[in-house]
Scaffold this motif. Structure first.
Motif, PDB file in Angstrom:
ATOM      1  N   ASP A 122       0.851  -1.178   0.000  1.00 16.33           N
ATOM      2  CA  ASP A 122       0.000   0.000   0.000  1.00 16.33           C
ATOM      3  C   ASP A 122       0.894   1.237   0.000  1.00 16.33           C
ATOM      4  O   ASP A 122       1.673   1.436   0.930  1.00 16.33           O
ATOM      5  N   ARG A 129      -0.348  -5.447   1.390  1.00 14.11           N
ATOM      6  CA  ARG A 129      -1.788  -5.631   1.272  1.00 14.11           C
ATOM      7  C   ARG A 129      -2.083  -7.106   1.098  1.00 14.11           C
ATOM      8  O   ARG A 129      -1.382  -7.820   0.413  1.00 14.11           O
ATOM      9  N   VAL A 250      -7.439  -2.946  -4.231  1.00 12.53           N
ATOM     10  CA  VAL A 250      -7.075  -2.382  -2.945  1.00 12.53           C
ATOM     11  C   VAL A 250      -8.051  -2.895  -1.911  1.00 12.53           C
ATOM     12  O   VAL A 250      -9.245  -2.678  -1.998  1.00 12.53           O
ATOM     13  N   GLU A 253      -6.092  -2.905   5.023  1.00  7.86           N
ATOM     14  CA  GLU A 253      -4.729  -2.920   5.507  1.00  7.86           C
ATOM     15  C   GLU A 253      -4.629  -3.980   6.581  1.00  7.86           C
ATOM     16  O   GLU A 253      -5.604  -4.373   7.175  1.00  7.86           O
TER      17      GLU A 253
END
Length: 320
Positions: A122, A129, A250, A253
């Motif tokens: 990230d 990630r 994405v 996290e």
DNA sequence: AAGATCTGCAACCGCATACCA
DNA sequence: ATGGTATGCGGTTGCAGATCT
């Protein structure tokens, strides 16, 4: 009270600078120095805003500006500093002689950021990630569990899943509910099942008790208790990475996966570094990560992403 | 060969803060 | 103390060249 406006924008030129303008600005600054940007354009005979002159000088005309490609060391420094400072381009530029904040910002956005994303890091948090692993987990549960996974579980992940991959997951889920055999057909048709690593069989998909017994907790190795075959996370991630036009999604996290700082001031991504080496897919094979690296630069940078040193004399506290 | 798409980068814009009258 | 300007900074845009179809 106050000062007069820095410039009257009416009638002032905008856009790319000409050689003649550059020459006028350079000559003027060489004689008078770079101060007072408000009056400078008029005095130098330029139809430009002072702000524009300052930008042109600091980002392009200054004699101490270093041109050309960023070196490996510079790139490393940028990544290190960014992990600590974030988008403080001017501070980062202060640590890279001859480089401007604008140049570093551009380089970050066009090269480093993309590279980090491609390598599963990230670029904002600098944390690895687990996109692929999470998706693998979802799909693994979807495909292999007897209990029906509620589609809303997937939809609930929509905020952080790549829409393309979410759509794929939903497609597979709905196919599975209709007819498990059609899932196999779909996977094979779309080359989402790598037969060399693990053949997709209806037995596998319908195998009972996998969710409770079969999956190892870290999801890096999804084993089948009654089979010699192991469905690894890399098998699934390979399937997605290998698809043309599949972008790196994405996801969330992972708070427990951060840099660690050892006694020699080496930053390292412990978790991520261990993953490729412990994975059945070797780091330097053509799959998983490395097949996303199109150039030698990428490969070199990739290996460096997981371990780098803070240069001596660089005190992070200076920036705090 | 030509149009579409992608990429890299210079330059602009708007905001925040320091500075000054 | 106040209000306006100057400067610096980070985000964004637009364009030119490269690459793809």
């Amino acid at each position: 009270m106050g000062r007069t406006p820095c410039c009257d924008k009416n009638g002032l030129k905008k856009g790319p600078w000409t050689q003649e303008e550059d020459l006028k600005l350079t000559n003027y600054i060489q004689v008078h120095g770079p101060g007072n940007w408000r009056t400078l354009p008029r005095n130098a005979g330029l139809q430009r805003c002072g702000k524009s002159c300052r930008l042109r000088w600091t980002n392009y005309l200054r004699p101490d500006i270093k041109r050309g490609r960023f070196s490996f060391e510079e790139e490393e420094t940028i990544i290190q500093l960014h992990s600590v400072l974030g988008n403080k381009w001017s501070v980062i530029a202060g640590r890279l002689p001859g480089r401007t904040d604008n140049e570093i910002k551009n380089y970050w956005n066009t090269h480093i950021r993309k590279r980090l994303l491609r390598n599963g890091i990230d670029p904002v948090t600098h944390a690895p990630r687990l996109d692929f692993l999470e998706l693998s987990s979802i799909l693994g549960l979807t495909l292999c569990s007897q209990s029906v996974v509620n589609a809303s579980n997937l939809l609930g992940a929509q905020t952080f899943l790549n829409p393309q991959l979410l759509s794929l997951a939903n497609t597979i889920l709905s196919l599975k509910q209709e007819n498990p055999e059609s899932v196999l057909q779909y996977l094979n048709q779309n080359q989402l099942c790598t037969t060399s690593a693990v053949p997709c069989t209806s037995t596998m998909i319908n195998q009972t008790g996998l969710m409770q017994e079969g999956f190892s907790s870290d999801m890096t190795n999804l084993s089948y208790p009654n089979s010699q075959e192991n469905l690894t996370s890399s098998t699934l991630t390979n399937a997605f990475i290998g698809q043309p036009n599949t972008t790196v999604p994405v996801l969330s996290e992972t708070p427990n996966m951060q840099y660690s700082l050892d006694g020699n001031q080496n930053y390292s991504f412990d978790s991520v570094r261990s993953t490729p080496t412990s994975s059945p897919t070797p780091l330097h094979s053509s799959s998983t990560y490395m097949n996303r690296c199109s150039t030698d630069d990428d490969i070199e940078s990739f290996s460096s992403l997981f371990k780098f040193e803070i240069p001596e004399g660089l005190d992070i506290h200076d920036f705090m």
